[in-house]
Design an enzyme around this catalytic site. Structure first.
Site, short mmCIF file in Angstrom:
data_model
loop_
_atom_site.label_atom_id
_atom_site.label_comp_id
_atom_site.label_asym_id
_atom_site.label_seq_id
_atom_site.Cartn_x
_atom_site.Cartn_y
_atom_site.Cartn_z
N CYS A 82 1.16 -1.08 -0.03
CA CYS A 82 0.10 -0.20 0.37
C CYS A 82 1.14 1.77 0.36
O CYS A 82 1.59 1.43 -1.07
CB CYS A 82 -1.00 -0.09 1.11
SG CYS A 82 -2.57 0.69 1.16
N HIS A 179 -3.52 -5.38 1.25
CA HIS A 179 -2.58 -5.37 2.76
C HIS A 179 -2.28 -7.35 3.34
O HIS A 179 -3.43 -7.46 4.22
CB HIS A 179 -3.67 -4.47 4.02
CG HIS A 179 -3.27 -2.91 3.74
ND1 HIS A 179 -1.94 -2.85 4.67
CD2 HIS A 179 -4.46 -2.15 2.93
CE1 HIS A 179 -2.58 -1.65 3.86
NE2 HIS A 179 -3.19 -0.92 3.25
N GLU A 181 -0.71 -8.46 5.41
CA GLU A 181 -0.21 -8.50 6.89
C GLU A 181 -2.12 -7.88 8.00
O GLU A 181 -1.32 -8.48 9.08
CB GLU A 181 0.96 -7.47 7.00
CG GLU A 181 -0.20 -5.94 6.78
CD GLU A 181 0.38 -5.59 5.67
OE1 GLU A 181 0.07 -5.87 4.39
OE2 GLU A 181 -0.10 -3.77 5.52
#
Lengths: 200, 189
Positions: A82, A179, A181
Site C-alpha cells: 500500500c 495488505h 499482513e
C-alpha cells in the site's frame, strides 16, 4: 542459508508495521523495527508497511533515511504494501519524497476515499512457488493505490478482474496495493522471504 | 462538545460504512463499543484540558485489565466478562491477542511531544491531538514535533531535540481544578 535465521526489517516510521512484524514472527523470522538508518545494518530484507506515504517521506527526509534506504534497496530485497508500494515507486504523479527504486508509477487513492475500501479474492499464480494451496489470495484494499504503469523488466503478479495491476515484482523489489499482513494468509510473506533467502 | 441524545444506548455502528472511533475509560467500555461495531478505540482522557493525567489513567486501566485478563484461569473469564459488562467472545479474543482487537489510540489532554511519547511508551498504538496543537502558539511546528515524538517514542535524544523551541503551549486546565459537572469523560457508559 544453512539454518541461519533471516533478519527482516520493517519500516516503523508510521503505519501498520506491527501487523507485519507479527506475521514475520509467526513465520519464525527475526523481525526488527526500523526508524533510523543504522537500524538497517545486518538486515537481509525490508518491508515497508501500509500507512500514509507522505508521512513516510517527510519523516524519512527529516531523519536522513532516504539515501540509506535507497542504498539498502539496491543491494537487498524490499517489499512495499500500500503506502509502502507508493514509497518504493519511481513516480506517484505528485511532488513527494519517494525512494524511486522500482520502475512503476502509482496512482494514490485510486479507488476513492475510505468508504470505497474493499476486499476481493485475487488469483496470484506466482504464489504457487511457496504453497501448493491453490486457493485465491484474499486481498484487503484500504484507500489503496493502483500500479498504473510498469516499466520493462517488471513482472505483473496480480490484476483485478478489470485488468488493473495491484501487485508487481522487479528483481528483488515487490509491490502490492493491498495488505497481506492483515489477513491470516502468510503466502505473500513467504514469497518475500523466499526472495530474501535467494539473495542472502 | 456533543452531549448524548440517548442516555441508555449507543449507535449500532455495524450499520455504517464509515468507520467509527469511540472513547473508553476501561476495558469493559472499550469492548462494549467494539461489540457495537467501533472500528477504532481512543481513551477518553479529558479533552481540551492539556492535562494528560486522565489519558494516562484510562490507558493504564485498559492495558492493565488486559494484562490481568491474560493471567486469569479460563474458567474465570465468564465471571470477569459479567463484572466488566463486556461480550464474552470479545473478552476471549482480547485475552488471546493480548491487546484490543482494534487499533487503540490515546487521546484527551495530550499537548506536548513528551505527552505523546509517554502514551506510546504505555503501549498505545497512536495518539489523537486536537486543542493541544490548535490552541498552541505555533500549531504547525508543534504538530510536526508530536508526529516525530510518536515515531521515536523510545529515543530520549530525539524526544529532547524535537521538544525544543516549540513556542507557547496551549493554556492548560488542571483537571483537579475543574468542577465535576464540567468534565466530559463521564459522558457515555
Amino acid at each position: 542459508m544453512a539454518g541461519k535465521l533471516l533478519r527482516i526489517g520493517v519500516l516503523a516510521l508510521q503505519g501498520d508495521f506491527a501487523e507485519h512484524i507479527a506475521m514475520l514472527r509467526r513465520l519464525g523470522v527475526e523481525a526488527v523495527e526500523v526508524r533510523l538508518a543504522e537500524q538497517l545494518d545486518g538486515l537481509d530484507g525490508l518491508i515497508m508497511p501500509g500507512g500514509e506515504s507522505t508521512t513516510f517521506g517527510k519523516l524519512a527526509s527529516d531523519f536522513g533515511l532516504i539515501e540509506p534506504l535507497r542504498k539498502f534497496g539496491l543491494q537487498k530485497p524490499i517489499w512495499g504494501t500500500c503506502a509502502g508500494a507508493i514509497f518504493l515507486s519511481k513516480d506517484a504523479h505528485r511532488d513527494q519524497p519517494l525512494l524511486k527504486l522500482m520502475d512503476i508509477t502509482v496512482e494514490r487513492n485510486a479507488f476513492g476515499r475510505q468508504v470505497a475500501s474493499f476486499e476481493v479474492d485475487l488469483d496470484v499464480p506466482a504464489l504457487k512457488a511457496v504453497s501448493d494451496d491453490d486457493v485465491p489470495f484474499h486481498a484487503i484494499f484500504i484507500r489503496a493505490p493502483l500500479i498504473d504503469s510498469v516499466g520493462e523488466g517488471v513482472q505483473v503478479l496480480a490484476r483485478l478482474e478489470d485488468g488493473r495491476i495491484v501487485a508487481a515484482q522487479q528483481g528483488h523489489w515487490l509491490a502490492t496495493s493491498f495488505h497481506p499482513e492483515l489477513t491470516g494468509d502468510p503466502r505473500f510473506h513467504q514469497y518475500f522471504l523466499r526472495l530474501t533467502s535467494a539473495q542472502k | 462538545m456533543l452531549t448524548p441524545a440517548d442516555e441508555a444506548h449507543h449507535i449500532n455502528k455495524h450499520l455504517f460504512k464509515v468507520p467509527f472511533v469511540c472513547g473508553c475509560r476501561n476495558l469493559g467500555e472499550a469492548l462494549r463499543r467494539i461489540g457495537e461495531g467501533a472500528a477504532m478505540i481512543r481513551t477518553k482522557g479529558e479533552a481540551g484540558t492539556g492535562d494528560v493525567v486522565e489519558a494516562v489513567r484510562h490507558a493504564r486501566a485498559v492495558l492493565g485489565e488486559i494484562r490481568r485478563l491474560q493471567t486469569m484461569a479460563e474458567e474465570e473469564v465468564m465471571a470477569y466478562s459479567k463484572e466488566i459488562g463486556a461480550p464474552y467472545e470479545l473478552v476471549m479474543e482480547t485475552r488471546s491477542l493480548g491487546r484490543l482487537p482494534v487499533v487503540n489510540f490515546a487521546a484527551g489532554g495530550i499537548a506536548t511531544p513528551a505527552d505523546a511519547a509517554l502514551m506510546m511508551q504505555l503501549g498505545m498504538d497512536g495518539v489523537f491531538v486536537g486543542s493541544g496543537i490548535f490552541k498552541s502558539g505555533d500549531p504547525a511546528k508543534r504538530a510536526a514535533a508530536i508526529v516525530k515524538a510518536v515515531t521515536h517514542y523510545n529515543d530520549p535524544y530525539i524526544l529532547a531535540e524535537v521538544s525544543r523551541n516549540l513556542g507557547e503551549p496551549m493554556v492548560g486546565r488542571q483537571i483537579s481544578s475543574i468542577p465535576e459537572a464540567e468534565l466530559i469523560a463521564g459522558r457515555g457508559w
